[in-house]
Design a protein around this motif. Structure first.
Motif, PDB file in Angstrom:
ATOM      1  N   PRO A 271     -25.220  59.293   8.959  1.00  0.00           N
ATOM      2  CA  PRO A 271     -26.280  58.696   9.494  1.00  0.00           C
ATOM      3  C   PRO A 271     -25.838  57.881  10.661  1.00  0.00           C
ATOM      4  O   PRO A 271     -27.050  58.244  11.163  1.00  0.00           O
ATOM      5  CB  PRO A 271     -25.801  56.904   8.330  1.00  0.00           C
ATOM      6  CG  PRO A 271     -24.799  58.043   7.383  1.00  0.00           C
ATOM      7  CD  PRO A 271     -24.080  59.096   7.840  1.00  0.00           C
ATOM      8  N   LEU A 275     -29.085  59.063  13.601  1.00  0.00           N
ATOM      9  CA  LEU A 275     -29.600  57.761  14.080  1.00  0.00           C
ATOM     10  C   LEU A 275     -29.756  57.740  15.488  1.00  0.00           C
ATOM     11  O   LEU A 275     -30.617  57.237  16.360  1.00  0.00           O
ATOM     12  CB  LEU A 275     -29.040  55.869  13.835  1.00  0.00           C
ATOM     13  CG  LEU A 275     -29.703  55.822  12.144  1.00  0.00           C
ATOM     14  CD1 LEU A 275     -28.730  54.356  12.053  1.00  0.00           C
ATOM     15  CD2 LEU A 275     -31.221  55.334  11.342  1.00  0.00           C
ATOM     16  N   GLU A 279     -33.121  59.067  17.763  1.00  0.00           N
ATOM     17  CA  GLU A 279     -33.394  57.481  18.951  1.00  0.00           C
ATOM     18  C   GLU A 279     -33.881  58.542  20.591  1.00  0.00           C
ATOM     19  O   GLU A 279     -34.574  58.331  21.359  1.00  0.00           O
ATOM     20  CB  GLU A 279     -33.219  56.907  19.374  1.00  0.00           C
ATOM     21  CG  GLU A 279     -33.371  55.642  19.985  1.00  0.00           C
ATOM     22  CD  GLU A 279     -32.584  54.126  20.326  1.00  0.00           C
ATOM     23  OE1 GLU A 279     -31.630  53.528  19.349  1.00  0.00           O
ATOM     24  OE2 GLU A 279     -32.604  53.581  21.332  1.00  0.00           O
ATOM     25  N   ASP A 440     -25.867  52.682  26.938  1.00  0.00           N
ATOM     26  CA  ASP A 440     -27.110  51.435  25.781  1.00  0.00           C
ATOM     27  C   ASP A 440     -26.631  52.120  24.378  1.00  0.00           C
ATOM     28  O   ASP A 440     -26.431  51.087  23.902  1.00  0.00           O
ATOM     29  CB  ASP A 440     -28.800  51.784  26.140  1.00  0.00           C
ATOM     30  CG  ASP A 440     -29.393  51.189  25.604  1.00  0.00           C
ATOM     31  OD1 ASP A 440     -29.077  49.936  26.073  1.00  0.00           O
ATOM     32  OD2 ASP A 440     -30.475  51.166  25.073  1.00  0.00           O
ATOM     33  N   LYS A 441     -26.376  52.820  24.000  1.00  0.00           N
ATOM     34  CA  LYS A 441     -25.422  52.980  22.769  1.00  0.00           C
ATOM     35  C   LYS A 441     -24.029  52.858  22.754  1.00  0.00           C
ATOM     36  O   LYS A 441     -24.072  51.810  21.655  1.00  0.00           O
ATOM     37  CB  LYS A 441     -26.043  54.857  22.232  1.00  0.00           C
ATOM     38  CG  LYS A 441     -27.089  55.148  22.383  1.00  0.00           C
ATOM     39  CD  LYS A 441     -28.215  54.110  20.896  1.00  0.00           C
ATOM     40  CE  LYS A 441     -28.813  53.507  21.650  1.00  0.00           C
ATOM     41  NZ  LYS A 441     -29.330  52.270  20.771  1.00  0.00           N
ATOM     42  N   ARG A 443     -22.735  49.687  24.709  1.00  0.00           N
ATOM     43  CA  ARG A 443     -22.934  48.891  24.255  1.00  0.00           C
ATOM     44  C   ARG A 443     -23.451  48.230  23.236  1.00  0.00           C
ATOM     45  O   ARG A 443     -22.797  47.088  22.208  1.00  0.00           O
ATOM     46  CB  ARG A 443     -23.764  47.839  25.615  1.00  0.00           C
ATOM     47  CG  ARG A 443     -23.816  46.435  25.613  1.00  0.00           C
ATOM     48  CD  ARG A 443     -24.641  46.241  26.834  1.00  0.00           C
ATOM     49  NE  ARG A 443     -26.231  46.070  26.701  1.00  0.00           N
ATOM     50  CZ  ARG A 443     -27.188  46.159  27.578  1.00  0.00           C
ATOM     51  NH1 ARG A 443     -26.835  45.764  28.772  1.00  0.00           N
ATOM     52  NH2 ARG A 443     -28.322  46.112  27.406  1.00  0.00           N
ATOM     53  N   GLU A 444     -24.496  48.710  22.924  1.00  0.00           N
ATOM     54  CA  GLU A 444     -24.992  48.355  21.320  1.00  0.00           C
ATOM     55  C   GLU A 444     -23.620  48.660  20.330  1.00  0.00           C
ATOM     56  O   GLU A 444     -23.771  47.493  19.470  1.00  0.00           O
ATOM     57  CB  GLU A 444     -26.169  49.810  20.515  1.00  0.00           C
ATOM     58  CG  GLU A 444     -26.634  49.313  19.430  1.00  0.00           C
ATOM     59  CD  GLU A 444     -27.870  50.039  19.095  1.00  0.00           C
ATOM     60  OE1 GLU A 444     -28.391  50.767  19.725  1.00  0.00           O
ATOM     61  OE2 GLU A 444     -28.201  49.993  17.912  1.00  0.00           O
ATOM     62  N   PHE A 445     -23.123  49.232  20.004  1.00  0.00           N
ATOM     63  CA  PHE A 445     -22.077  49.809  18.924  1.00  0.00           C
ATOM     64  C   PHE A 445     -21.113  49.188  19.341  1.00  0.00           C
ATOM     65  O   PHE A 445     -20.254  48.575  18.480  1.00  0.00           O
ATOM     66  CB  PHE A 445     -21.983  51.579  18.486  1.00  0.00           C
ATOM     67  CG  PHE A 445     -23.045  52.043  18.334  1.00  0.00           C
ATOM     68  CD1 PHE A 445     -23.193  52.178  16.488  1.00  0.00           C
ATOM     69  CD2 PHE A 445     -24.453  51.528  17.930  1.00  0.00           C
ATOM     70  CE1 PHE A 445     -24.431  52.308  15.609  1.00  0.00           C
ATOM     71  CE2 PHE A 445     -25.629  52.137  17.129  1.00  0.00           C
ATOM     72  CZ  PHE A 445     -24.920  52.963  16.492  1.00  0.00           C
ATOM     73  N   PRO A 448     -21.722  43.973  23.868  1.00  0.00           N
ATOM     74  CA  PRO A 448     -21.774  44.079  25.049  1.00  0.00           C
ATOM     75  C   PRO A 448     -20.215  43.152  25.225  1.00  0.00           C
ATOM     76  O   PRO A 448     -19.304  42.719  26.874  1.00  0.00           O
ATOM     77  CB  PRO A 448     -22.829  42.339  25.286  1.00  0.00           C
ATOM     78  CG  PRO A 448     -22.927  41.672  24.379  1.00  0.00           C
ATOM     79  CD  PRO A 448     -22.462  43.094  22.933  1.00  0.00           C
ATOM     80  N   ASP A 449     -19.363  42.718  24.087  1.00  0.00           N
ATOM     81  CA  ASP A 449     -18.117  41.922  25.337  1.00  0.00           C
ATOM     82  C   ASP A 449     -16.738  42.865  25.197  1.00  0.00           C
ATOM     83  O   ASP A 449     -15.236  42.623  25.357  1.00  0.00           O
ATOM     84  CB  ASP A 449     -17.702  40.820  24.164  1.00  0.00           C
ATOM     85  CG  ASP A 449     -18.616  39.929  24.229  1.00  0.00           C
ATOM     86  OD1 ASP A 449     -18.968  39.960  25.345  1.00  0.00           O
ATOM     87  OD2 ASP A 449     -18.981  38.792  22.945  1.00  0.00           O
TER      88      ASP A 449
END
Lengths: 684, 684
Positions: A271, A275, A279, A440-441, A443-445, A448-449
């Motif tokens: 999965p 995903l 994208e 971007d991915k 940062r998503e996964f 941001p910290d």
């Protein structure tokens, strides 16, 4: 043997008498079974010819020699990288096809390499002895070192190119010895519209009409190589129901995976990657609408992504077949029970399944960091790839051979160099899209910290940093890459190329994640699988095929269709059925050359066909061979049911899909007027 | 009651003493429990005030009245549709915010409608009696007709707007009676950069700094409506640990779903929709890079898609928590065993679980057709939506009220009309993207040889057909839509608008799929759940909350944080912590107004806060209320653990996230200088 086949293929429990299961190594090919079932007498000479005539395409495909002058038959999609790197806005070989009238017109495939298997040698005892009694982590280190040393010794003594191969997930270790062809050139490719007619919608479907073929040629010393071991065509192809064989390099099956690992694939890994790639597909498709050139340059990566998506989506469906999954669980329970019933085995092997569960749990604790930072999921695109290869090559060359990362050993470096220094076009917009997407991915996964995200992005957005790195680097210039390749570690450190500096800035942490993975996940898991393989051999015997490893295998079966929800599927298509499917729009569009030829080609000409041979990705480009060793087809796909072949073989439904010799020959003759190639292949 | 709460929330088994679980209907609010646990005396008057002061936003949010002149507090993201429809390339209210200096400057929210609950009436016995002894399919038809008739009778006799509500998945049927406000206007919205600071990366995260607020106003007869029942602010907010209440419209929970249905969600439904929306996100993001205007118009649909993705991804993770899933299974086994032990119940209810499994299996046989053709997954975009609404409204108006599709009954038509005739900007490129994308997905999932795909696409590509329909239709013109709305069925038939003709061309087949779904899936499933509800009530009693149904509920809890992997999370944030997170790039960028105000605002000002109240999507815009009925916050999100609240309530980790009154008031005062609004709300 029947017992173990049943274990491997859960479906075989009900239909084992009909199962043509297995991707067999040549030393263990089930000649007796084939003779009994099909009356075909497969001799050592037959196998030896196959071994020499069926090279591996190191980029991930199979192929066959089809003349004594180094002519190679493979799929169009296996040559796509070569086709794309020789294309430009002015000369689009993907759209328009390619035919070299003379050898001097053949164009270089700079990232391709072909390897012909010359010999194999088992070294299991040597490897096991080297790691005897060690802790998991230590055993992992020593096993890797032992294999690297064995490969180097092999190259030094044999004069051949050597690779180590773990069969049965570590149940056996082998050295495979190859003759290499580094100079590969494109001879012929049809237009994409006929090579991949039906595109993504038809991918993994049958009935089918794809001329998914291309011809390459290997060179030595700038001359066509001599390849006396090649296949002769049987132009009329197979008779219905006739026995057939596929030789090639199935890439990876996972039929020996434990239930815990299958569950990890089903619920977590597949999965996740699906995903991500879906994208990315959306990004590519939308980008492709912005200009004709954007469309052109997107086709190759888009095709790769779409194929991945289709495969993974169907694998997910397969793993969600609860009845089959339950049979896998039952088979594992049976093996465990047999282990428990044998006190010696129980002591040695008993904990293996739990060890794998534990390794998976450990991995979950740092998996995302490992994916993004070391595996490189945060750094899509060729430019970063160059930077990492250059940085790591410089770093690894400073170390003793056996302490290097495996892909940077002396035996492996030539391939890294070839891929890094190939003169291929780089498309800045596409690179920016890919790198921006993967930041971007990340940062998503990771969030941001995350330490990595803060360190990498700082106060920049993913798009901004990607744009800055891609526009600032000079790694798109092959001369710059060559300078870096020749430079040493200190010179790299002081380079002001931003992509090199970026790759350097995360390399230490990436390597820490790599080491942690090797020690805490790979080492215990490898050892556990080694134990399970031992249990398998002890209980079921060794007359069994290993999971696919992108090494030479032969499958057998017959040229028959299947029953799809109550309807029999005829095992071949004819050209007459193609034309009514043409809509004129991508992907159901024919090139002008074919529209012109419609009148001249006989309606009953066979186009694509299927058989029961057990194949998987990596078999693309494999020859289909008859019992007399003649070429009777070109594997390019499987049907939709073949996708579950990663986990089990369903002989009722799983079919391999091939291009028929009739259409290949007729296309070369009347569409492309390539009589010189037909003559070279001995076809009248 | 404890027993049933344990059944509903599998986690409650270990921590039930601390669980603040439940989204309670007002007639069944657990006053005794709240008094015992928190010493708060919730009176009928308290509940009555909440009922009148907390309207529903029919677009899918909650809100509260905050002045006697119709002023409404809700989230920025709940007003986003209104904000976007009043924006243009020249006047971008999303980027720049909005403040009406005077009532006459307030702008119309054409697609919004607010509903205030006035009364409820249970009609369970009436509905059950009407369908007694009928076959599944017949019972489904009669149940639908009975409910439509009851709604119409209610509207005719009460003078209010009525809706039927099925609680406990059909265990109870109710009429809900509303006062409607159709004229809604925008009063105040901050800039998106502060309203949604942190964007998708921070969505569902905490600590958090979002001024996710907006102010609307309801009008009657073109005058601000009189709303004497409104909430007064308690400007300092809650004390740490203090009891708190959330009133609003939780949209949908699935805590009463059977294991079979949860499994269907986990393995089939959620992955399918996730993959689709993730690809669409890729399309949107890439399209947004093509121009400033493309970026602007993409933000609203992108935000919606990204929120969906985050929710579904975390729900999938929740359903893959095997330990929790196993507890769900255990709870179901326990209920089944209790049913089996009661011969009367066993006869009446025993087959219900199997009936649901069977209904799911039946559905799989035509699910993709149903999704794409009737649910409309093949036809994304507003223009097709208009066409279908116009076609169906014309067709349904010809029928007796109780035979119509529920959303086209007399009670429902005004909302369809409002949405269809709202004068909103239509963006051709975005419409083409959406329609082309969904045609593409249709072909991918139904296959190029599907009857529907052939009929719809013919020889055209998805992009070509989308382009043709979008550029050919005049439905982007509200005057044209108005003409069609006023036209009858015959006039529609002869229209030459291509989108209307397209909607007509697939309507018969779409309706057949709808009917098949109602008869073969919904009817048996509804009946089975009605039976399971009966078993629940019989065995555990009725003192239990129903799954969320986008109707008024009150949750209770306290203002406390949670422990995240060993670290205590403080239950509020302050403005001083915001500024170090600012990177200057989307989504961590502040508007100029806030950068200017940094100096003037006190560091310790509270920004966002959390509590243990049990909420879910639809609660956005809900007021947080103290035990004295005062407004102490504005719900806008949940923490990451709240997403699993769809299936179970984890009181250890699940937290609702709200905007603190201190920051709302200070922003209105010193950033936006909206003293007139503060005064209207009674704040000094």
């Amino acid at each position: 043997m029947q017992k173990i086949v049943q274990f491997l293929s859960v479906l075989a429990m009900s239909v084992s008498a009909f199962a043509d299961e297995g991707m067999w190594t040549l030393d263990n090919f089930p000649k007796t079974t084939v003779a009994a079932k099909y009356g075909a007498n497969i001799t050592d000479a037959w196998l030896e010819t196959v071994k020499r005539a069926v090279p591996r395409m190191d980029s991930g495909c199979s192929a066959s020699f089809v003349s004594s002058n180094g002519l190679v038959l493979t799929n169009h999609h296996c040559a796509l990288s070569c086709i794309a790197q020789n294309s430009s806005a002015d000369s689009d070989l993907e759209a328009d096809g390619f035919l070299a009238a003379r050898p001097e017109d053949e164009v270089s495939c700079q990232t391709d390499r072909l390897s012909v298997l010359m010999a194999t040698e088992e070294i299991t005892d040597h490897v096991i002895a080297a790691t005897d009694g060690m802790s998991d982590q230590k055993a992992g280190d020593i096993r890797r070192q032992t294999l690297k040393r064995a490969v180097q010794d092999c190259e030094d003594t044999s004069g051949l190119k050597c690779e180590s191969v773990a069969l049965y997930k570590g149940g056996q270790y082998w050295l495979y010895k190859y003759k290499r062809y580094d100079d590969v050139r494109l001879v012929f490719a049809p237009e994409s519209d006929i090579a991949a007619f039906g595109g993504d919608p038809d991918n993994f479907n049958f009935p089918r009409w794809c001329l998914d073929m291309s011809l390459l040629r290997v060179y030595e010393n700038d001359q066509p190589a001599s390849t006396p071991n090649h296949l002769e065509w049987r132009t009329e192809g197979l008779d219905p129901g006739e026995v057939m064989f596929v030789a090639g390099r199935p890439g990876r099956t996972q039929r020996l995976l434990t239930v815990a690992d299958l569950k990890y694939l089903r619920d977590t890994s597949i999965p996740h990657w699906l995903l991500r790639n879906v994208e990315l597909r959306g990004r590519y498709i939308q980008y492709a609408t912005t200009s004709d050139e954007a469309y052109r340059i997107t086709q190759e990566p888009l095709l790769r992504v779409e194929n991945f998506i289709k495969v993974q989506r169907k694998r997910l469906d397969a793993l969600h077949n609860d009845a089959l999954f339950e049979q896998k669980m039952a088979a594992e329970r049976a093996l465990k029970a047999a282990v428990e019933a044998n006190p010696e085995l129980a002591t040695e092997v008993g904990s293996a399944w739990d060890d794998i569960v534990r390794a998976n749990q450990t991995y979950l604790g740092f998996r995302d960091d490992h994916y993004f930072i070391e595996v490189g999921a945060a750094f899509n695109g060729r430019l970063f790839g160059y930077a990492r290869s250059l940085v790591r090559a410089a770093a690894e060359r400073q170390k003793p051979n056996e302490e290097r990362i495996e892909s940077y050993t002396e035996a492996s470096l030539p391939r890294v160099k070839q891929l890094t220094l190939a003169d291929r076009p780089i498309y800045t917009e596409l690179e920016t899209l890919q790198l921006s997407f993967s930041f971007d991915k990340m940062r998503e996964f990771l969030g941001p910290d995350s330490m990595f995200v803060r360190q990498i992005l700082g106060k920049k957005s993913p798009a901004e940093l990607a744009e800055e790195l891609v526009s600032g680097t000079h790694l798109d210039d092959v001369a710059v890459r060559t300078d870096f390749w020749d430079a040493d570690w200190e010179a790299l450190q002081t380079s002001n190329d931003p992509m090199i500096q970026f790759a350097l800035s995360i390399d230490r942490q990436a390597r820490e994640l790599r080491k942690r993975y090797e020690d805490e996940v790979e080492a215990p898991s490898d050892l556990a699988y080694e134990k399970i393989a031992k249990a398998l051999f002890t209980i079921y015997g060794t007359d069994v095929y290993p999971d696919a490893t992108f090494t030479l295998r032969v499958s057998y079966g017959s040229h028959v269709g299947w029953n799809e929800k109550g309807s029999d599927v005829r095992p071949w298509t004819t050209i007459a059925e193609l034309f009514p499917r043409v809509t004129g729009d991508d992907p159901f569009r024919l090139p002008a050359s074919w529209l012109d030829a419609e009148e001249t080609m006989a309606d009953e000409l066979k186009f694509n066909f299927v058989g029961t041979t057990d194949i998987i990705g990596g078999n693309s480009g494999s020859p289909v061979i008859d019992k007399d060793g003649r070429l009777v087809g070109l594997i390019f796909d499987g049907n939709i049911h073949s996708i579950s072949g990663a986990y089990w073989f369903d002989s009722e439904l799983n079919r391999s899909v091939a291009v028929h010799p009739e259409i290949m020959i007729e296309a070369l003759r009347s569409v492309y007027e390539a009589d010189h190639l037909l003559e070279e292949m001995g076809i009248k």
